[in-house]
Motif scaffolding. Structure first.
Motif, PDB file in Angstrom:
ATOM      1  N   ASN A 411      -2.176  -3.883 -19.507  1.00  0.00           N
ATOM      2  CA  ASN A 411      -0.969  -3.931 -19.584  1.00  0.00           C
ATOM      3  C   ASN A 411      -0.064  -3.124 -18.701  1.00  0.00           C
ATOM      4  OD1 ASN A 411      -1.455  -4.531 -22.129  1.00  0.00           O
ATOM      5  ND2 ASN A 411      -1.715  -3.041 -22.956  1.00  0.00           N
ATOM      6  N   ILE A 412      -0.614  -2.545 -17.085  1.00  0.00           N
ATOM      7  CA  ILE A 412       0.014  -2.205 -16.768  1.00  0.00           C
ATOM      8  C   ILE A 412       0.962  -3.224 -15.948  1.00  0.00           C
ATOM      9  CG2 ILE A 412       0.344  -1.258 -14.287  1.00  0.00           C
ATOM     10  CD1 ILE A 412      -1.534   0.713 -15.739  1.00  0.00           C
ATOM     11  N   SER A 413       2.220  -3.353 -15.570  1.00  0.00           N
ATOM     12  CA  SER A 413       2.924  -4.213 -14.859  1.00  0.00           C
ATOM     13  C   SER A 413       3.210  -4.051 -12.763  1.00  0.00           C
ATOM     14  CB  SER A 413       4.195  -4.620 -15.405  1.00  0.00           C
ATOM     15  OG  SER A 413       5.007  -5.394 -14.559  1.00  0.00           O
ATOM     16  N   LEU A 414       2.816  -3.893 -12.547  1.00  0.00           N
ATOM     17  CA  LEU A 414       2.930  -3.093 -11.092  1.00  0.00           C
ATOM     18  C   LEU A 414       4.227  -3.678 -10.605  1.00  0.00           C
ATOM     19  CD1 LEU A 414      -0.526  -3.789  -9.355  1.00  0.00           C
ATOM     20  CD2 LEU A 414       0.171  -1.778  -9.598  1.00  0.00           C
ATOM     21  N   ASP A 415       4.525  -5.037 -11.118  1.00  0.00           N
ATOM     22  CA  ASP A 415       6.249  -4.768 -11.138  1.00  0.00           C
ATOM     23  C   ASP A 415       7.134  -3.963 -11.046  1.00  0.00           C
ATOM     24  OD1 ASP A 415       5.489  -6.995  -9.495  1.00  0.00           O
ATOM     25  OD2 ASP A 415       6.342  -9.068 -11.739  1.00  0.00           O
ATOM     26  N   ASP A 416       7.376  -3.388 -12.485  1.00  0.00           N
ATOM     27  CA  ASP A 416       7.666  -2.172 -13.238  1.00  0.00           C
ATOM     28  C   ASP A 416       7.692  -1.003 -11.630  1.00  0.00           C
ATOM     29  OD1 ASP A 416       8.160  -3.756 -14.809  1.00  0.00           O
ATOM     30  OD2 ASP A 416       7.104  -2.329 -16.142  1.00  0.00           O
ATOM     31  N   PHE A 417       6.973  -0.416 -11.411  1.00  0.00           N
ATOM     32  CA  PHE A 417       6.102   0.482 -10.060  1.00  0.00           C
ATOM     33  C   PHE A 417       7.065  -0.216  -9.015  1.00  0.00           C
ATOM     34  CE2 PHE A 417       3.270   1.332 -13.362  1.00  0.00           C
ATOM     35  CZ  PHE A 417       3.308   2.538 -13.948  1.00  0.00           C
ATOM     36  N   THR A 418       6.711  -1.189  -9.061  1.00  0.00           N
ATOM     37  CA  THR A 418       6.718  -1.971  -7.395  1.00  0.00           C
ATOM     38  C   THR A 418       8.721  -1.366  -7.454  1.00  0.00           C
ATOM     39  OG1 THR A 418       5.646  -2.978  -7.511  1.00  0.00           O
ATOM     40  CG2 THR A 418       8.310  -3.655  -5.742  1.00  0.00           C
ATOM     41  N   LYS A 500      14.726  -4.298 -12.846  1.00  0.00           N
ATOM     42  CA  LYS A 500      13.348  -4.230 -12.839  1.00  0.00           C
ATOM     43  C   LYS A 500      13.156  -5.946 -11.888  1.00  0.00           C
ATOM     44  CE  LYS A 500      12.530  -3.535 -18.111  1.00  0.00           C
ATOM     45  NZ  LYS A 500      12.194  -3.221 -18.997  1.00  0.00           N
ATOM     46  N   TYR A 501      14.500  -6.709 -12.051  1.00  0.00           N
ATOM     47  CA  TYR A 501      13.889  -7.929 -10.553  1.00  0.00           C
ATOM     48  C   TYR A 501      14.446  -7.950  -9.787  1.00  0.00           C
ATOM     49  CZ  TYR A 501      13.229  -9.358 -15.502  1.00  0.00           C
ATOM     50  OH  TYR A 501      13.123  -9.682 -17.331  1.00  0.00           O
ATOM     51  N   TYR A 506      15.553  -9.423  -3.612  1.00  0.00           N
ATOM     52  CA  TYR A 506      16.173  -9.063  -2.746  1.00  0.00           C
ATOM     53  C   TYR A 506      14.710  -9.404  -1.830  1.00  0.00           C
ATOM     54  CZ  TYR A 506      20.081  -6.183  -4.002  1.00  0.00           C
ATOM     55  OH  TYR A 506      20.669  -6.187  -4.104  1.00  0.00           O
ATOM     56  N   GLY A 507      13.957  -9.823  -2.720  1.00  0.00           N
ATOM     57  CA  GLY A 507      12.170 -10.257  -1.155  1.00  0.00           C
ATOM     58  C   GLY A 507      11.910 -11.328  -1.203  1.00  0.00           C
TER      59      GLY A 507
END
Length: 742
Positions: A411-418, A500-501, A506-507
């Motif tokens: 359930n962990i979204s690395l995008d959230d931590f990024t 979040k996005y 940006y990237g």
């Protein structure tokens, strides 16, 4: 002696007489040199057994029976002078030919390399062999003790060395110069911490001993000098890393090194200054370059050097010796400590650069801010390299790269931590490692990392110094308790979406290359007190998993010129490393309209405002300004805001929802709670409603009863009185009668 020396002998004793073989290792060469020394000593002692040498025996303090035992193992070996001289000459020729073959093959042998690098004479090289012999074979030590008529003197004295190697008294006198403190033999190789420095003892009687590190070097062991262990770390490289993937920075460094190393018209010394925040990969760049080129690397901590009892010059000498003889690169971290504002370490900086220029082939200096030495008449090639925090795209790559080594909950979204944590690669790796420890401590099977463990680990990587400048808010509110009109709620969710996005926009989509500033998010929350501005900020922080800090304006603004700017600089610098939301409550006191300049005070106030505008544009995180009076905010601020959310005074339906959500599920409520009455009659903001509900709960707890309308009416009466408003019976019937007798 043979028992120890044979350890150095090649396993293949079959000699190919048709072709001279180069040495395969430094130890093989050292073995031949020690064998040569053994034959040389035997020949000299055999000569001294002739009657005409009887006087010399007495000088050397030797006895015939001891000589026989030492030079011939009780007569078991041939001790004929001619045969010994023959064997010695043959061995000398063999050594010279094998050395030449080794040079042609490009084999680096420690003793010849040391001789060439330090510009040693043939006498000094032989002196090294004489001293090395007693370090690897006790038999030589016994011989030196016998020669000196002192069984405890296992190291050769200068007198013994001079008599063994000097042909005449005049030559021996001239050779004494090799033992002066400035001579390379004594400066770099010989132990000077013991009896040698005792000036009460004549020079010729002083013992000679190679430093332990020099012995290890000659025997081809790569270790740090024991005096450097507390301040440095040696990273050895096993061959060249052909399969290493390099970053563009590392490829540029290697190209730079190869160009200047091959250009005979320029200096071969390269110094690279890498700067940026801690954990941004500076040391990783240095290690990768050295690994690719096949260099070992010594990583030195300037902070530990400054705390060391060893003199700075001594440390530099030891580091320079290692780098010079082993062709090792040096890396200095925490260099910014030497760049103090008062320049008290300026001399140390000059000494360091001087050592790097003379002794080190490749140097890496790691700092935090830009720095450039005086390059006038510089005898080295220098380049400054910025290592900034990774952008959103690079940060996402790093999260994905490091997380492969760990077990993460699906359930962990690395995008959230990024998006939430602007971490360096070092911080990402440390956070994942710490989260695994937390998961195991919390009882997770197989080290499975949950979302909460990863968030806690990320917070542990953030800089906690912000606590000294602001107050951390414990976020407990979520969307279900926030009561606002649909438009305002929608704007708050848009704020979360932009965070979040951001890695995608940006990237992946390249907007990062279109903006130099303003990559953060600035929002203004305006409205009367108690309308939910602080609660909304907490909801955003909770949704994004970020910490939020409330800035105490009274501690920022200073009457002293320049102090306000310093305080603001500290706040934004610490917030950058803490990945925190900055919440300025009552911001109009600090961000008010810039006034017309009438005096010096107005001019400096405007400078503070302009400085704040600059810091807000540079900050890549979230800044929320809360104000009760929107019209007091400077227009320059308004233009730079991404969102402006107006918090209106709650209408009746909103007040009803606030009342209904105010009491926790565990609170005992009477069934006669009249939410319609309270929403209609108590025309108050959410903050006042919260005060009434809490006071009513304490009234009920005191009476050991459930919370009823009587307690709410009593609490409301107190709140109205506090606000300076009338609480009339005619306005609050029929429930006013519940408190008439109180």
């Amino acid at each position: 002696m043979n028992e120890i020396i044979n350890l150095f002998e090649p396993k293949d004793n079959k000699k190919d007489k048709s072709k001279v073989k180069p040495y395969t290792s430094s130890r093989e060469h050292i073995f031949d040199e020690l064998r040569h020394l053994e034959l040389f000593l035997k020949l000299n002692m055999t000569k001294k057994k002739q009657p005409e040498a009887e006087d010399l025996y007495r000088v050397l303090g030797m006895f015939n029976n001891d000589i026989s035992e030492l030079i011939g193992s009780a007569g078991s070996e041939v001790c004929d002078e001619d045969l010994l001289a023959d064997e010695l000459a043959q061995l000398e020729e063999q050594i010279e030919k094998r050395l030449e073959a080794s040079r042609q093959k490009g084999v680096r042998l420690t003793l010849p390399h040391m001789t060439k690098t330090l510009n040693l004479s043939s006498f000094e090289e032989k002196c090294i062999i004489i001293c090395l012999a007693s370090e690897v074979d006790r038999g030589f030590g016994k011989m030196y003790a016998q020669l000196q008529d002192n069984l405890t003197a296992q190291n050769p004295s200068i007198d013994i060395v001079l008599k063994l190697l000097g042909e005449s008294e005049e030559e021996r006198i001239s050779l004494r110069n090799a033992f002066s403190p400035q001579a390379p033999l004594m400066q770099h190789l010989m132990e000077s911490r013991s009896d040698f420095m005792d000036t009460r003892v004549p020079l010729i009687d002083r013992p000679l001993k190679l430093e332990d590190w020099v012995v290890n070097y000659l025997l081809d062991f790569e270790v740090l000098d024991e005096r450097l262990v507390q301040i440095a770390e040696l990273l050895t490289i096993e061959g060249q890393g052909k399969d290493i993937k390099l970053t563009s920075v590392e490829e540029n460094i290697i190209r730079f090194i190869k160009y200047f190393s091959s250009n005979k018209n320029t200096s071969s010394k390269q110094i690279f200054y890498l700067y940026g925040p801690a954990g941004c990969g500076k040391k990783t760049h240095a290690a990768a370059v050295c690994n690719k080129l096949g260099y070992s690397l010594i990583n030195v901590d300037i902070e530990k050097i400054l705390a060391s009892d060893l003199p700075f010059t001594e440390i530099l000498k030891l580091l320079g010796r290692h780098a010079m003889l082993k062709n090792t690169a040096l890396c200095f971290e925490n260099f910014n400590l030497l760049l103090a504002e008062d320049e008290r370490y300026l001399n140390k900086v000059h000494l360091l650069i001087q050592m790097l220029t003379t002794s080190v082939p490749i140097s890496f200096i790691l700092g935090q801010a830009s720095w450039s030495p005086n390059l006038l008449n510089a005898e080295f090639n220098y380049v400054q390299i910025e290592c900034p925090l990774p952008d959103d795209r690079e940060r996402k790559i790093q999260w994905e790269k490091f997380s492969q080594k760990y077990k993460l909950d699906k359930n962990i979204s690395l995008d959230d931590f990024t998006n939430s944590f602007r971490f360096t690669p070092g911080q990402i790796q440390a956070a994942l490692n710490h989260s695994e420890s937390l998961a195991v401590w919390n009882g997770a099977e197989n080290g499975l990392i949950g979302e909460q463990e990863l968030y806690d680990a990320c917070y542990s990587q953030s800089n906690r110094k912000l606590n000294t400048l602001a107050t951390r808010i414990n976020t407990i509110y979520s969307w279900d308790v926030l009561v606002l009109p649909p438009d305002q709620t929608s704007q708050l969710r848009e704020i979360c979406h932009q965070v979040k996005y951001r890695s995608i926009v940006y990237g992946d989509w390249g907007f990062d290359r279109r903006l130099s500033l303003g990559k953060g998010l600035n929002a203004l929350f305006s409205g009367p007190p108690g309308c939910g501005k602080t609660m909304a900020a907490e909801v955003i922080a909770n949704e994004l998993g970020l910490e939020i800090y409330k800035i105490d304006v009274s501690q920022i603004v200073s009457k002293y010129i320049g102090e306000t700017e310093k305080n603001l600089a500290k706040i934004f610098a610490e917030a950058e490393t803490s990945n925190a939301i900055l919440f300025f409550d009552e911001a109009d006191a600090l961000f008010g309209k810039r006034s017309e300049v009438k005096d010096a005070h107005d001019r400096y106030a405007n400078l503070e405002t302009s400085y704040l505008l600059q810091k807000m544009e540079e900050y890549k995180g979230i800044v929320i300004l809360a104000t009760n009076l929107n019209q007091n905010i400077d227009e320059a601020f308004l233009r730079r805001l991404h969102f402006s959310v107006a918090f209106p005074f709650p209408e009746k339906e909103q007040r009803k929802l606030i009342w209904q959500g105010m009491f926790p599920k565990g609170a005992p409520l009477d069934n006669n709670i009249d939410y319609e009455f309270m929403a209609d009659k108590f025309i108050l903001a959410g903050g006042n409603i919260k005060n009434i509900a809490l006071s009513a709960a304490f009234y009920a707890a005191h009476e050991a009863s459930s919370i009823g309308m009587k307690h709410i009416m009593l609490a409301a009466k107190r709140e109205y009185k506090k606000l300076g408003k009338a609480f009339l019976k005619s306005d609050f019937n029929p429930y006013y009668q519940l408190i008439e007798v109180i």
